[in-house]
Scaffold this active site. Structure first.
Site, PDB file in Angstrom:
ATOM      1  N   GLU A  90       0.814  -1.215   0.000  1.00 55.46           N
ATOM      2  CA  GLU A  90       0.000   0.000   0.000  1.00 55.46           C
ATOM      3  C   GLU A  90       0.844   1.261   0.000  1.00 55.46           C
ATOM      4  OE1 GLU A  90      -2.909   0.210   3.236  1.00 55.46           O
ATOM      5  OE2 GLU A  90      -2.810  -1.970   3.293  1.00 55.46           O
ATOM      6  N   CYS A 103       3.077   8.370   1.474  1.00 57.33           N
ATOM      7  CA  CYS A 103       3.589   7.442   2.469  1.00 57.33           C
ATOM      8  C   CYS A 103       3.918   6.137   1.748  1.00 57.33           C
ATOM      9  CB  CYS A 103       2.509   7.240   3.536  1.00 57.33           C
ATOM     10  SG  CYS A 103       2.965   6.052   4.797  1.00 57.33           S
ATOM     11  N   CYS A 110       5.785  -7.263   7.794  1.00 54.20           N
ATOM     12  CA  CYS A 110       6.795  -6.674   8.685  1.00 54.20           C
ATOM     13  C   CYS A 110       7.075  -7.642   9.819  1.00 54.20           C
ATOM     14  CB  CYS A 110       6.277  -5.348   9.242  1.00 54.20           C
ATOM     15  SG  CYS A 110       7.449  -4.506  10.322  1.00 54.20           S
ATOM     16  N   CYS A 114       5.115  -5.024  16.393  1.00 51.02           N
ATOM     17  CA  CYS A 114       4.562  -4.059  17.349  1.00 51.02           C
ATOM     18  C   CYS A 114       3.115  -4.449  17.667  1.00 51.02           C
ATOM     19  CB  CYS A 114       4.630  -2.650  16.782  1.00 51.02           C
ATOM     20  SG  CYS A 114       6.326  -2.114  16.477  1.00 51.02           S
ATOM     21  N   CYS A 117       0.034  -2.676  15.803  1.00 55.27           N
ATOM     22  CA  CYS A 117       0.138  -2.332  14.380  1.00 55.27           C
ATOM     23  C   CYS A 117      -0.445  -3.413  13.476  1.00 55.27           C
ATOM     24  CB  CYS A 117       1.606  -2.085  14.038  1.00 55.27           C
ATOM     25  SG  CYS A 117       1.884  -1.664  12.322  1.00 55.27           S
ATOM     26  N   HIS A 217       6.502   5.560  21.415  1.00 48.95           N
ATOM     27  CA  HIS A 217       5.257   4.961  21.925  1.00 48.95           C
ATOM     28  C   HIS A 217       5.258   4.544  23.394  1.00 48.95           C
ATOM     29  CE1 HIS A 217       4.328   5.283  17.802  1.00 48.95           C
ATOM     30  NE2 HIS A 217       4.736   4.103  17.402  1.00 48.95           N
ATOM     31  N   CYS A 334      -2.035   2.127   8.504  1.00 48.78           N
ATOM     32  CA  CYS A 334      -0.981   1.198   8.130  1.00 48.78           C
ATOM     33  C   CYS A 334      -1.399  -0.247   7.849  1.00 48.78           C
ATOM     34  CB  CYS A 334       0.038   1.195   9.258  1.00 48.78           C
ATOM     35  SG  CYS A 334       0.161   2.762  10.089  1.00 48.78           S
TER      36      CYS A 334
HETATM   37  N1  SAH Z   1       8.499   0.563  10.898  1.00 52.07           N
HETATM   38  C1  SAH Z   1       8.569   1.988  10.901  1.00 52.07           C
HETATM   39  C2  SAH Z   1       7.698   2.660   9.861  1.00 52.07           C
HETATM   40  C3  SAH Z   1       6.305   2.146   9.637  1.00 52.07           C
HETATM   41  S1  SAH Z   1       5.075   2.450  10.863  1.00 52.07           S
HETATM   42  C4  SAH Z   1       8.285   2.522  12.276  1.00 52.07           C
HETATM   43  O1  SAH Z   1       7.987   1.744  13.165  1.00 52.07           O
HETATM   44  O2  SAH Z   1       8.425   3.708  12.482  1.00 52.07           O
HETATM   45  C5  SAH Z   1       4.775   4.168  10.814  1.00 52.07           C
HETATM   46  C6  SAH Z   1       4.201   4.734  12.103  1.00 52.07           C
HETATM   47  O3  SAH Z   1       2.812   4.364  12.276  1.00 52.07           O
HETATM   48  C7  SAH Z   1       4.908   4.223  13.332  1.00 52.07           C
HETATM   49  O4  SAH Z   1       5.091   5.255  14.256  1.00 52.07           O
HETATM   50  C8  SAH Z   1       3.925   3.201  13.854  1.00 52.07           C
HETATM   51  O5  SAH Z   1       4.165   2.898  15.179  1.00 52.07           O
HETATM   52  C9  SAH Z   1       2.605   3.885  13.593  1.00 52.07           C
HETATM   53  N2  SAH Z   1       1.410   3.043  13.645  1.00 52.07           N
HETATM   54  C10 SAH Z   1       1.329   1.712  13.468  1.00 52.07           C
HETATM   55  N3  SAH Z   1       0.046   1.283  13.624  1.00 52.07           N
HETATM   56  C11 SAH Z   1      -0.691   2.383  13.885  1.00 52.07           C
HETATM   57  C12 SAH Z   1      -2.077   2.600  14.128  1.00 52.07           C
HETATM   58  N4  SAH Z   1      -2.955   1.618  14.097  1.00 52.07           N
HETATM   59  N5  SAH Z   1      -2.483   3.874  14.374  1.00 52.07           N
HETATM   60  C13 SAH Z   1      -1.598   4.892  14.359  1.00 52.07           C
HETATM   61  N6  SAH Z   1      -0.291   4.752  14.125  1.00 52.07           N
HETATM   62  C14 SAH Z   1       0.167   3.513  13.897  1.00 52.07           C
END
Ligand code: SAH
Length: 346
Positions: A90, A103, A110, A114, A117, A217, A334
């Site tokens: 995406e 983006c 991945c 996390c 996510c 976070h 994401c």
């Molecule tokens: N792997 C990298 C980049 C991709 S995630 C990273 O961790 O930074 C991009 C951002 O979106 C990160 O800050 C991630 O923690 C956040 N993110 C992931 N899931 C999310 C969600 N459901 N709502 C808001 N932000 C989210």
């Protein structure tokens, strides 16, 4: 087969030289790709037919096919692409006062795991190539071309951990940054990492002007390790040491991303710990409303609750903003569109 989008400006010139052509041929091809933004090699009309045939034999043109597109009421547009090997990825185009931003995804799935996510719901299948990342950007720019608009910003914040695909991501950025092509300014490019410390050192030593954003976070190791497994490999003191090195080497401000998860990391104690952690650092915190993910239990705080957290940080001299939500009516969080499409196929 390699795509022409895999080659950055210098590599394109070297490719031309290796074929016994002038380096200038490489320059021309680069301009066809990123200035004229042609769809076919045969549209490169200042190349001889013979040259074009050689290119067609050795390179493919577009590594991505658009599968689906969703447009939100606020103009945010989500693109679902398929790669040649059938993987889904995406990209999201967002409209800001200051310009148009895309983006970009850096991996298929991945492995960072996390807890909150959607991207990590499927394990990493593979890294995206530099060309597959360039193609995301070019595709979005071609859409904007129809409205005479220009893409001004890139964030590497889609699915994947860019510092787990370091070389391809850096190659991709050197291409889209190049002033003979799209010329997206370094300071308009942001890489977001969950904190792959060894790569933060590598990145610091490159001295690019790209912005670095850190997905934090949580302000303490216990909570951060629960939310982000990377913290077990690289705990906060190691992360902060690497970031201090980055700041010293690059003299740039750091952005910390902090999703406010209701009842998890949004309490006064967390605001206190966070301001202590960032004290005396050239830092800026982006407080992010959580985009709900069906498969996850986490909930976002309300705007009022976010404001309380924000006020505490500001009073304690930590600069911050609350990020505005974009495209929340179109699964823009994401990796969600991708997951839904994959489920359909099951
Ligand atoms: N792997 C990298 C980049 C991709 S995630 C990273 O961790 O930074 C991009 C951002 O979106 C990160 O800050 C991630 O923690 C956040 N993110 C992931 N899931 C999310 C969600 N459901 N709502 C808001 N932000 C989210």
């Amino acid at each position: 087969m390699k795509s022409l989008y895999d080659l950055n400006y210098e590599q394109m010139q070297n490719m031309a030289l290796e074929h016994g052509w002038k380096a200038f041929r490489g320059h021309q091809i680069f301009q066809w790709l990123y200035r004229s933004r042609v769809s076919e090699i045969d549209e490169m009309s200042n190349l001889s037919k013979e040259t074009r045939e050689v290119l067609k034999e050795e390179f493919e043109m577009n590594p991505l096919t658009l599968i689906r597109k969703q447009v939100s009421h606020d103009g945010t547009t989500k693109f679902l692409f398929q790669t040649k090997d059938g993987s889904l990825l995406e990209s999201v185009m967002m409209i800001f006062d200051y310009g148009r931003s895309v983006c970009v995804s850096s991996q298929v799935g991945c492995n960072m795991g996390c807890a909150f996510c959607a991207s990590g719901l499927t394990k990493k299948k593979r890294n995206l190539t530099s060309g597959e990342m360039c193609a995301q950007v070019v595709y979005v720019q071609k859409e904007l071309d129809q409205r005479n608009e220009r893409l001004s910003h890139i964030v590497v914040m889609g699915t994947g951990e860019p510092f787990d695909n370091y070389d391809e991501v850096m190659n991709f950025l050197s291409t889209v940054n190049h002033d003979r092509g799209l010329g997206i300014g370094s300071r308009h490019i942001t890489i977001s990492t969950c904190g792959v410390v060894n790569r933060i050192y590598d990145f610091s030593n490159e001295h690019t002007q790209y912005n670095l954003a850190i997905s934090l976070h949580a302000p303490n190791d216990e909570l951060r390790s629960q939310l982000m497994p990377i913290n077990k490999a690289y705990p906060l003191d190691e992360l902060m040491k690497a970031l201090d090195y980055y700041s010293k080497e690059n003299n740039r401000r750091l952005t910390f991303e902090y999703i406010l998860l209701k009842g998890v990391n949004d309490q006064p104690i967390h605001a206190k710990q966070l301001s202590k952690l960032l004290k005396n650092r050239n830092a800026y915190v982006n407080l992010i409303p959580y985009n709900n993910v069906d498969e996850k239990q986490f909930k976002s705080v309300s705007y009022q609750e976010a404001m309380v957290f924000y006020d505490y940080l500001m009073k304690n001299n930590v600069r911050c903003t609350i990020r505005k939500e974009h495209g929340n009516d179109i699964d823009a969080a994401c990796g969600q569109l991708r997951i839904k499409e994959m489920r359909k196929g099951q």
